[in-house]
Write a protein that holds these residues in place. Structure first.
Motif, PDB file in Angstrom:
ATOM      1  N   ARG A  30      32.805 -37.919  54.435  1.00  0.00           N
ATOM      2  CA  ARG A  30      33.379 -39.130  53.845  1.00  0.00           C
ATOM      3  C   ARG A  30      32.843 -40.378  54.525  1.00  0.00           C
ATOM      4  NH1 ARG A  30      39.506 -37.610  53.974  1.00  0.00           N
ATOM      5  NH2 ARG A  30      38.864 -35.519  54.480  1.00  0.00           N
ATOM      6  N   LEU A  31      32.482 -40.254  55.801  1.00  0.00           N
ATOM      7  CA  LEU A  31      31.961 -41.411  56.529  1.00  0.00           C
ATOM      8  C   LEU A  31      30.639 -41.881  55.924  1.00  0.00           C
ATOM      9  CD1 LEU A  31      32.367 -43.370  58.846  1.00  0.00           C
ATOM     10  CD2 LEU A  31      31.231 -41.727  60.339  1.00  0.00           C
ATOM     11  N   ILE A  32      29.761 -40.966  55.597  1.00  0.00           N
ATOM     12  CA  ILE A  32      28.480 -41.369  54.998  1.00  0.00           C
ATOM     13  C   ILE A  32      28.708 -41.880  53.569  1.00  0.00           C
ATOM     14  CG2 ILE A  32      27.679 -39.160  54.062  1.00  0.00           C
ATOM     15  CD1 ILE A  32      25.493 -41.617  55.979  1.00  0.00           C
ATOM     16  N   GLN A  33      29.730 -41.370  52.905  1.00  0.00           N
ATOM     17  CA  GLN A  33      30.073 -41.906  51.586  1.00  0.00           C
ATOM     18  C   GLN A  33      30.541 -43.354  51.715  1.00  0.00           C
ATOM     19  OE1 GLN A  33      32.904 -39.173  49.890  1.00  0.00           O
ATOM     20  NE2 GLN A  33      31.377 -37.561  49.645  1.00  0.00           N
ATOM     21  N   LEU A  34      31.297 -43.645  52.763  1.00  0.00           N
ATOM     22  CA  LEU A  34      31.728 -45.025  53.012  1.00  0.00           C
ATOM     23  C   LEU A  34      30.525 -45.922  53.285  1.00  0.00           C
ATOM     24  CD1 LEU A  34      33.910 -47.155  53.449  1.00  0.00           C
ATOM     25  CD2 LEU A  34      34.058 -46.372  55.828  1.00  0.00           C
ATOM     26  N   ALA A  35      29.590 -45.432  54.095  1.00  0.00           N
ATOM     27  CA  ALA A  35      28.373 -46.203  54.379  1.00  0.00           C
ATOM     28  C   ALA A  35      27.601 -46.477  53.089  1.00  0.00           C
ATOM     29  CB  ALA A  35      27.496 -45.458  55.378  1.00  0.00           C
ATOM     30  N   ASP A  52      24.675 -35.179  55.515  1.00  0.00           N
ATOM     31  CA  ASP A  52      24.630 -34.973  54.073  1.00  0.00           C
ATOM     32  C   ASP A  52      25.840 -35.690  53.473  1.00  0.00           C
ATOM     33  OD1 ASP A  52      24.638 -34.113  51.454  1.00  0.00           O
ATOM     34  OD2 ASP A  52      24.396 -31.997  51.946  1.00  0.00           O
ATOM     35  N   SER A  53      25.600 -36.631  52.592  1.00  0.00           N
ATOM     36  CA  SER A  53      26.694 -37.435  52.035  1.00  0.00           C
ATOM     37  C   SER A  53      27.691 -36.585  51.254  1.00  0.00           C
ATOM     38  CB  SER A  53      26.149 -38.551  51.149  1.00  0.00           C
ATOM     39  OG  SER A  53      25.478 -38.025  50.044  1.00  0.00           O
ATOM     40  N   ILE A  70      24.209 -44.566  60.960  1.00  0.00           N
ATOM     41  CA  ILE A  70      24.425 -43.310  60.243  1.00  0.00           C
ATOM     42  C   ILE A  70      23.684 -43.394  58.924  1.00  0.00           C
ATOM     43  CG2 ILE A  70      26.145 -41.777  59.230  1.00  0.00           C
ATOM     44  CD1 ILE A  70      28.185 -43.046  61.177  1.00  0.00           C
ATOM     45  N   PHE A  71      22.924 -42.352  58.627  1.00  0.00           N
ATOM     46  CA  PHE A  71      22.102 -42.317  57.417  1.00  0.00           C
ATOM     47  C   PHE A  71      22.387 -41.048  56.632  1.00  0.00           C
ATOM     48  CE2 PHE A  71      19.767 -44.707  60.581  1.00  0.00           C
ATOM     49  CZ  PHE A  71      19.330 -45.808  59.876  1.00  0.00           C
ATOM     50  N   ASP A  72      22.147 -41.127  55.341  1.00  0.00           N
ATOM     51  CA  ASP A  72      22.183 -39.938  54.502  1.00  0.00           C
ATOM     52  C   ASP A  72      20.922 -39.124  54.797  1.00  0.00           C
ATOM     53  OD1 ASP A  72      22.912 -38.118  52.567  1.00  0.00           O
ATOM     54  OD2 ASP A  72      22.966 -39.568  50.925  1.00  0.00           O
ATOM     55  N   LYS A  73      21.047 -37.816  54.758  1.00  0.00           N
ATOM     56  CA  LYS A  73      19.882 -36.959  54.990  1.00  0.00           C
ATOM     57  C   LYS A  73      18.754 -37.371  54.037  1.00  0.00           C
ATOM     58  CE  LYS A  73      20.680 -33.506  57.880  1.00  0.00           C
ATOM     59  NZ  LYS A  73      19.890 -33.298  59.046  1.00  0.00           N
ATOM     60  N   SER A  74      17.542 -37.482  54.586  1.00  0.00           N
ATOM     61  CA  SER A  74      16.406 -37.862  53.748  1.00  0.00           C
ATOM     62  C   SER A  74      15.111 -37.460  54.425  1.00  0.00           C
ATOM     63  CB  SER A  74      16.408 -39.367  53.475  1.00  0.00           C
ATOM     64  OG  SER A  74      16.041 -40.056  54.647  1.00  0.00           O
ATOM     65  N   SER A  75      14.040 -37.652  53.716  1.00  0.00           N
ATOM     66  CA  SER A  75      12.717 -37.316  54.257  1.00  0.00           C
ATOM     67  C   SER A  75      12.232 -38.380  55.235  1.00  0.00           C
ATOM     68  CB  SER A  75      11.713 -37.164  53.112  1.00  0.00           C
ATOM     69  OG  SER A  75      11.628 -38.388  52.399  1.00  0.00           O
TER      70      SER A  75
END
Length: 91
Positions: free
Chosen positions: A46-51, A41-42, A3-8
């Motif tokens: 909450r899951l991406i915030q945990l990552a 999108d972080s 799982i990744f935060d949205k990015s380019s």
């Protein structure tokens, strides 16, 4: 699962995941990858915030030699022959 935060870099990471699955890497081919990499999108998850927090603790441990946060999660990593291989969360 990755799982990744949205990015380019989404396209390049998707390509890398296919390479790991099809061609393999230093430890062999990925055989149990549960899903394609997920981009969220972080601010909305909450899951991406945990990552992000896990990544931050790893960064501080290995780049800044500060294990204050890493100590909380270090028991969750997979070890083989004394080497750390990855985060493993047992249910």
């Amino acid at each position: 699962m990755a799982i990744f935060d949205k990015s380019s870099t989404e396209k390049s990471i998707q390509s890398l995941a296919r390479t790991f699955k099809d061609t393999g890497y230093g430890y062999g081919k990925l055989r149990n990858f549960s899903e394609v990499p997920l981009f969220l999108d972080s601010k909305a998850s909450r899951l991406i915030q945990l990552a992000d927090l896990v990544s931050y603790s790893i960064f501080r441990k290995f780049e800044l030699n500060d294990d204050e946060f890493y100590k909380i999660i270090e028991h969750s990593f997979d070890y083989n022959n004394g080497k750390v291989h990855g985060l493993y969360v047992a249910h």
